[in-house]
Motif scaffolding. Structure first.
Motif, short mmCIF file in Angstrom:
data_model
loop_
_atom_site.label_atom_id
_atom_site.label_comp_id
_atom_site.label_asym_id
_atom_site.label_seq_id
_atom_site.Cartn_x
_atom_site.Cartn_y
_atom_site.Cartn_z
N PRO A 196 -4.68 58.70 36.73
CA PRO A 196 -5.33 59.99 36.92
C PRO A 196 -6.42 59.97 37.98
O PRO A 196 -6.63 60.96 38.66
CB PRO A 196 -5.91 60.29 35.53
N SER A 197 -7.11 58.84 38.15
CA SER A 197 -8.14 58.78 39.18
C SER A 197 -7.54 58.93 40.56
O SER A 197 -8.14 59.50 41.46
CB SER A 197 -8.88 57.44 39.09
N ASP A 198 -6.32 58.42 40.77
CA ASP A 198 -5.67 58.54 42.06
C ASP A 198 -5.08 59.94 42.24
O ASP A 198 -5.15 60.52 43.32
CB ASP A 198 -4.55 57.50 42.18
N ARG A 199 -4.50 60.50 41.17
CA ARG A 199 -3.94 61.84 41.26
C ARG A 199 -5.03 62.85 41.54
O ARG A 199 -4.81 63.88 42.16
CB ARG A 199 -3.20 62.20 39.98
N ALA A 200 -6.24 62.56 41.07
CA ALA A 200 -7.34 63.49 41.31
C ALA A 200 -7.69 63.60 42.78
O ALA A 200 -8.30 64.57 43.22
CB ALA A 200 -8.58 63.04 40.53
N VAL A 227 -27.20 61.57 37.66
CA VAL A 227 -26.23 61.95 38.68
C VAL A 227 -25.85 63.40 38.47
O VAL A 227 -25.52 63.80 37.35
CB VAL A 227 -24.96 61.05 38.61
N GLU A 228 -25.93 64.19 39.52
CA GLU A 228 -25.43 65.56 39.50
C GLU A 228 -24.53 65.71 40.71
O GLU A 228 -24.94 65.44 41.83
CB GLU A 228 -26.57 66.56 39.55
N SER A 229 -23.28 66.08 40.47
CA SER A 229 -22.30 66.02 41.55
C SER A 229 -21.23 67.09 41.39
O SER A 229 -20.92 67.52 40.27
CB SER A 229 -21.63 64.64 41.56
N GLN A 230 -20.69 67.51 42.52
CA GLN A 230 -19.53 68.39 42.54
C GLN A 230 -18.27 67.62 42.93
O GLN A 230 -17.21 68.20 43.15
CB GLN A 230 -19.75 69.54 43.52
N ALA A 231 -18.38 66.30 42.97
CA ALA A 231 -17.23 65.47 43.33
C ALA A 231 -16.21 65.45 42.20
O ALA A 231 -16.54 65.66 41.03
CB ALA A 231 -17.68 64.05 43.65
N ARG A 232 -14.97 65.20 42.56
CA ARG A 232 -13.88 65.11 41.57
C ARG A 232 -13.72 63.69 41.04
O ARG A 232 -12.90 63.46 40.14
CB ARG A 232 -12.57 65.58 42.22
N PHE A 233 -14.49 62.74 41.60
CA PHE A 233 -14.24 61.32 41.30
C PHE A 233 -15.59 60.61 41.30
O PHE A 233 -16.27 60.56 42.31
CB PHE A 233 -13.31 60.76 42.37
N ILE A 234 -16.01 60.09 40.14
CA ILE A 234 -17.30 59.43 39.98
C ILE A 234 -17.08 58.05 39.39
O ILE A 234 -16.33 57.89 38.42
CB ILE A 234 -18.22 60.26 39.06
N THR A 235 -17.70 57.05 39.97
CA THR A 235 -17.54 55.68 39.49
C THR A 235 -18.81 55.23 38.77
O THR A 235 -19.92 55.60 39.14
CB THR A 235 -17.23 54.72 40.65
N ILE A 236 -18.61 54.40 37.73
CA ILE A 236 -19.72 53.88 36.93
C ILE A 236 -19.58 52.37 36.82
O ILE A 236 -18.50 51.86 36.51
CB ILE A 236 -19.70 54.49 35.51
N GLY A 237 -20.66 51.63 37.09
CA GLY A 237 -20.61 50.18 36.98
C GLY A 237 -21.79 49.52 37.65
O GLY A 237 -22.73 50.19 38.11
N ARG A 238 -21.76 48.20 37.72
CA ARG A 238 -22.84 47.45 38.36
C ARG A 238 -22.68 47.34 39.87
O ARG A 238 -23.62 46.93 40.55
CB ARG A 238 -22.93 46.04 37.75
N ALA A 239 -21.50 47.67 40.40
CA ALA A 239 -21.25 47.54 41.83
C ALA A 239 -22.20 48.45 42.61
O ALA A 239 -22.44 49.60 42.22
CB ALA A 239 -19.81 47.91 42.16
N LEU A 260 -11.99 64.51 37.68
CA LEU A 260 -11.62 65.90 37.44
C LEU A 260 -10.17 66.08 37.87
O LEU A 260 -9.84 65.90 39.04
CB LEU A 260 -12.53 66.85 38.22
N MET A 261 -9.31 66.46 36.93
CA MET A 261 -7.90 66.63 37.23
C MET A 261 -7.36 67.83 36.47
O MET A 261 -7.46 67.90 35.24
CB MET A 261 -7.11 65.36 36.87
N HIS A 262 -6.80 68.77 37.23
CA HIS A 262 -6.19 69.96 36.62
C HIS A 262 -7.14 70.66 35.66
O HIS A 262 -6.76 71.07 34.56
CB HIS A 262 -4.89 69.60 35.91
N GLY A 263 -8.40 70.79 36.09
CA GLY A 263 -9.37 71.54 35.32
C GLY A 263 -9.98 70.81 34.14
O GLY A 263 -10.71 71.41 33.35
N THR A 264 -9.73 69.51 33.99
CA THR A 264 -10.26 68.72 32.89
C THR A 264 -10.91 67.45 33.42
O THR A 264 -10.35 66.79 34.29
CB THR A 264 -9.15 68.34 31.88
N TYR A 265 -12.10 67.13 32.90
CA TYR A 265 -12.72 65.85 33.22
C TYR A 265 -12.16 64.78 32.28
O TYR A 265 -12.04 64.99 31.06
CB TYR A 265 -14.24 65.91 33.06
#
Length: 333
Positions: A196-200, A227-239, A260-265
């Motif tokens: 889903p992350s790639d399809r997004a 974090v406040e964002s309008q992005a469709r793809f957000i990463t979480i981690g130590r990187a 965010l994919m097809h209207g659902t997070y």
């Protein structure tokens, strides 16, 4: 981004192999594939035994591909400091992948007699490909190019493996039964790199979604940022490149993603070593390490990651063919 680490070794005291042609074939197939933008092909040549840990730590690959020689005792042959062959035992290589397995989902040992090595590595890595006997250069190249082409078009590892073997057969090389796919921990039919992350990242047909998501931290022993964002793809981690960077030793380098994919997070769990818990109105849902699950999020859900609790807040306005739906209740009229 899916990182493929191509490791090549052709010691001076071994038969010359067409490793450069194999890499070119893989690169060409990936570049021509549908999801080419999510794959990154890293390459290391004349790999020495002393290089292995460094390359895995530096590149943090999702797929490790070894191209070179294997011995009849199932040892992968790397190089020493003088360029001569240096076999690595089954036990030693398995131990390495056991320790550095955090991001790795697939290992391909495109080398002769590597099946036994693959069986042992499969105790730690979800999918491993090894060769049951000697394999020729043309067959090795055909398998690898078709395997990665299929992954690049979003097919599962199982399908990619079958297409790789099928390509050997189509070319009349009579070695289609040499590659073996070893999976002890997962079903390869359910593993692909077009999640889903790639399809997004692909355009959605017929729907435009306006969104704003806020990830707010509460009750923490570590450090994280709002974090406040309008992005469709957000990463979480130590990187360091993470959208939300969390400095907590219990959090993986690449721990999870919000998509965010097809209207659902969705929360997409990546970590192979640490869990994530989703809390919702008094109920908890555990996402276990190594399962790579996708969990649909609701407004005010909480993510427990390491010592950190994150509150998810979002507004969605999805417009489709003139109809509008929102995450907020409509006012009485």
């Amino acid at each position: 981004m899916v990182t493929i680490l191509f490791l090549a070794a052709n010691p001076v005291d071994t038969i010359s192999l067409r490793l450069d042609e194999e890499l070119r074939a893989i690169d060409r197939k990936l570049r021509q594939s549908e999801f080419r933008d999510i794959f990154e092909l890293e390459q290391q040549w004349a790999v020495r035994v002393s290089d292995l840990q460094e390359f895995l730590l530096r590149h943090k690959p999702h797929i490790v591909h070894f191209s070179g020689h294997g011995s009849q005792s199932s040892e992968i042959v790397f190089q020493d400091d003088s360029g001569y062959g240096r076999p690595v035992s089954v036990r030693a290589l398995s131990s390495l992948f056991s320790t550095l397995k955090d991001n790795i989902r697939c290992v391909v040992l495109n080398a002769c007699y590597s099946e036994n090595q693959a069986q042992v590595i499969a105790q730690h890595i979800e999918c491993v490909v090894g060769m049951s006997r000697a394999i020729t250069d043309p067959a090795a190249i055909s398998f690898a190019s078709s395997f990665y082409q299929a992954l690049g078009f979003g097919r599962s590892i199982k399908t990619a493996f079958e297409l790789g073997c099928g390509q050997i057969d189509i070319e009349g090389l009579s070695e289609q039964d040499t590659p073996k796919l070893l999976t002890l921990r997962s079903d390869p039919r359910n593993i692909s790199f077009q999640s889903p992350s790639d399809r997004a990242l692909q355009p959605e047909s017929g729907m435009q979604t306006k969104s704003c998501i806020r990830i707010r931290q509460v009750e923490t022993d570590g450090e994280a940022s709002l974090v406040e964002s309008q992005a469709r793809f957000i990463t979480i981690g130590r990187a360091p490149k993470s959208t939300m960077k969390i400095s907590d030793p219990q959090v993986s380098w690449e721990h999870g993603q919000i998509i965010l994919m097809h209207g659902t997070y969705y929360y997409h769990h990546i970590s192979n070593t640490s869990p994530t818990t989703v809390q919702r109105k008094g109920e908890s849902y555990l996402l276990r390490p190594g399962k790579h699950e996708d969990f649909p999020l609701r407004n005010q859900d909480r993510l427990i990651i390491g010592n950190i609790k994150l509150v998810i807040e979002f507004d969605l306005i999805a417009e489709d063919k003139g109809y509008t739906t929102t995450s907020k209740k409509p006012e009485n009229t």
